[in-house]
Design an enzyme around this catalytic site. Structure first.
Site, mmCIF file in Angstrom:
data_model
loop_
_atom_site.group_PDB
_atom_site.id
_atom_site.type_symbol
_atom_site.label_atom_id
_atom_site.label_comp_id
_atom_site.label_asym_id
_atom_site.label_seq_id
_atom_site.Cartn_x
_atom_site.Cartn_y
_atom_site.Cartn_z
ATOM 1 N N LYS A 74 0.858 -1.319 -0.095
ATOM 2 C CA LYS A 74 0.094 -0.012 0.084
ATOM 3 C C LYS A 74 0.880 1.093 -0.080
ATOM 4 O O LYS A 74 1.647 1.444 0.850
ATOM 5 C CB LYS A 74 -0.980 0.000 1.071
ATOM 6 C CG LYS A 74 -1.847 1.184 1.514
ATOM 7 C CD LYS A 74 -2.815 0.997 2.218
ATOM 8 C CE LYS A 74 -2.484 1.568 3.832
ATOM 9 N NZ LYS A 74 -2.409 3.101 3.738
ATOM 10 N N ASP A 118 -3.451 4.384 -1.813
ATOM 11 C CA ASP A 118 -4.555 4.742 -0.841
ATOM 12 C C ASP A 118 -4.552 6.209 -0.807
ATOM 13 O O ASP A 118 -3.826 6.910 0.013
ATOM 14 C CB ASP A 118 -3.827 4.174 0.264
ATOM 15 C CG ASP A 118 -4.894 4.455 1.673
ATOM 16 O OD1 ASP A 118 -5.917 5.089 1.518
ATOM 17 O OD2 ASP A 118 -4.142 4.333 2.622
ATOM 18 N N LYS A 169 -7.401 8.034 -1.198
ATOM 19 C CA LYS A 169 -8.763 8.631 -0.743
ATOM 20 C C LYS A 169 -9.411 9.665 -1.452
ATOM 21 O O LYS A 169 -9.553 10.733 -0.891
ATOM 22 C CB LYS A 169 -8.679 8.844 0.797
ATOM 23 C CG LYS A 169 -8.140 7.711 1.633
ATOM 24 C CD LYS A 169 -8.330 7.762 3.139
ATOM 25 C CE LYS A 169 -7.960 6.545 4.020
ATOM 26 N NZ LYS A 169 -6.362 6.354 3.923
ATOM 27 N N ASP A 229 -13.981 14.349 -4.440
ATOM 28 C CA ASP A 229 -14.485 15.728 -5.001
ATOM 29 C C ASP A 229 -15.521 15.534 -5.732
ATOM 30 O O ASP A 229 -16.232 14.551 -5.788
ATOM 31 C CB ASP A 229 -12.989 15.822 -5.910
ATOM 32 C CG ASP A 229 -12.858 17.400 -6.107
ATOM 33 O OD1 ASP A 229 -13.814 18.354 -6.360
ATOM 34 O OD2 ASP A 229 -11.706 18.076 -5.882
ATOM 35 N N THR A 258 -11.886 5.994 10.869
ATOM 36 C CA THR A 258 -11.829 5.530 12.400
ATOM 37 C C THR A 258 -11.515 6.551 13.194
ATOM 38 O O THR A 258 -11.742 6.319 14.296
ATOM 39 C CB THR A 258 -11.075 4.412 12.683
ATOM 40 O OG1 THR A 258 -9.875 4.696 11.652
ATOM 41 C CG2 THR A 258 -11.395 2.922 11.904
ATOM 42 N N ARG A 297 3.096 -1.438 10.723
ATOM 43 C CA ARG A 297 4.356 -1.618 12.140
ATOM 44 C C ARG A 297 4.619 -2.953 12.189
ATOM 45 O O ARG A 297 5.732 -3.176 12.240
ATOM 46 C CB ARG A 297 4.126 -0.517 13.021
ATOM 47 C CG ARG A 297 4.128 0.914 12.594
ATOM 48 C CD ARG A 297 3.638 1.922 13.838
ATOM 49 N NE ARG A 297 2.008 1.688 13.564
ATOM 50 C CZ ARG A 297 1.095 2.428 14.257
ATOM 51 N NH1 ARG A 297 1.563 3.172 15.106
ATOM 52 N NH2 ARG A 297 -0.258 2.315 14.095
HETATM 53 O O1 C5P Z 1 0.970 0.251 11.402
HETATM 54 P P1 C5P Z 1 -0.426 -0.229 11.085
HETATM 55 O O2 C5P Z 1 -0.496 -1.651 10.975
HETATM 56 O O3 C5P Z 1 -1.208 0.355 12.318
HETATM 57 O O4 C5P Z 1 -0.879 0.563 9.644
HETATM 58 C C1 C5P Z 1 -1.923 0.444 9.295
HETATM 59 C C2 C5P Z 1 -2.276 1.039 7.965
HETATM 60 O O5 C5P Z 1 -3.522 1.103 7.722
HETATM 61 C C3 C5P Z 1 -1.603 2.722 7.885
HETATM 62 O O6 C5P Z 1 -1.342 2.866 6.770
HETATM 63 C C4 C5P Z 1 -2.892 3.402 8.341
HETATM 64 O O7 C5P Z 1 -2.936 4.663 7.773
HETATM 65 C C5 C5P Z 1 -4.240 2.564 7.652
HETATM 66 N N1 C5P Z 1 -5.341 2.818 8.035
HETATM 67 C C6 C5P Z 1 -5.532 2.556 9.492
HETATM 68 N N2 C5P Z 1 -7.032 2.460 9.536
HETATM 69 C C7 C5P Z 1 -7.909 2.957 9.018
HETATM 70 C C8 C5P Z 1 -7.776 3.169 7.591
HETATM 71 C C9 C5P Z 1 -6.187 3.162 7.310
HETATM 72 O O8 C5P Z 1 -4.921 2.029 10.228
HETATM 73 N N3 C5P Z 1 -9.127 3.005 9.389
#
Ligand code: C5P
Length: 233
Positions: free
Chosen positions: A32, A59, A61, A64, A119, A211
């Site tokens: 992503k 990603d 998003k 418009d 979220t 992460r």
């Molecule tokens: O590091 P981590 O596993 O928390 O990363 C999750 C990824 O998913 C990040 O790129 C974050 O921006 C994205 N994301 C999220 N929750 C959402 C939408 C996207 O954690 N509701």
């Protein structure tokens, strides 16, 4: 159904991203690319990662007016990405225009996924700032149904919502779920989390993992573990 693990490449520069991807010598992960890397490095980083053999979820998003989104989606489609997204809040006319823009002359197109409610939007913001009086879950499911009726392929949602989305929109409607953590891992700032194994059982089609893989001592091993647990292999 092509279930898969998508690694969130949340890196600020092309060099850090390529150094990270260089550690994957076997199976090329689905990745992503988000706003940070795209705005820093531009479309060339997308072409380069694609040329390395990765599938890409871009990603960005989009949100418009329909004509602008249609034209922007046509540009993203020419980057040969595999999945893109938009805000369902742009409503059905925008979502249908996005699909038109994405469809290539040969009829193929990337998967198109909707964001329902972020979220980060809590119940208070929904009611007091967005003036939406129905509960969050109802908003999420209605936006998902709007996306399905507009012809989109799925939504980004919590793995805890995946079964509800499938029930409302049908089993083929895709759920792309972040908020994944290993059972013995650190939750960090994510609150409503699930393990890859539970997400696989709960109806997630694609899990987005940042992460737990990018910050692991051995990212390739963490990715392999994630795939194994999610796909049950
Ligand atoms: O590091 P981590 O596993 O928390 O990363 C999750 C990824 O998913 C990040 O790129 C974050 O921006 C994205 N994301 C999220 N929750 C959402 C939408 C996207 O954690 N509701």
């Amino acid at each position: 159904m092509n279930k898969d693990v998508i690694i969130a490449l949340d890196f600020p520069t092309r060099q850090e991203t390529l150094d990270f991807l260089g550690q994957f010598t076997g199976r090329k992960p689905f990745v992503k690319i988000g706003m940070e890397l795209f705005y820093a490095e531009g479309p060339q980083v997308v072409r380069d990662i694609k040329a390395m053999g990765h599938r890409i979820f871009l990603d960005l998003k989009l949100h418009d007016i329909p004509n602008t989104v249609k034209r922007a989606m046509a540009v993203l489609s020419r980057l040969d990405v595999d999945m893109v997204n938009l805000h369902a809040a742009g409503a059905s006319a925008m979502m249908r225009a996005a699909l038109e823009g994405l469809t290539r002359p040969d009829g193929t197109r990337p998967l198109l996924i909707a964001v329902t409610q972020l979220t980060s939007t809590d119940a208070a913001a929904l009611k007091e700032e967005l003036l939406i009086d129905v509960p969050m879950e109802e908003t999420v499911l209605r936006y998902a149904q709007n996306a399905a009726k507009s012809g989109l392929d799925g939504v980004v949602c919590s793995p805890l919502e995946a079964a509800g989305v499938k029930a409302a929109c049908g089993p083929a409607f895709l759920t792309v779920t972040p908020g994944i953590r290993f059972a013995d891992g650190d939750a960090g700032d994510q609150k409503r989390i699930m393990t890859p194994e539970r997400a696989g059982q709960s109806g997630s089609d694609y899990i987005v993992v940042g992460r737990p893989i990018t910050q692991a001592a051995d990212p390739a091993a963490a990715y392999a573990r994630c795939v194994r647990e999610f796909l049950g292999q």
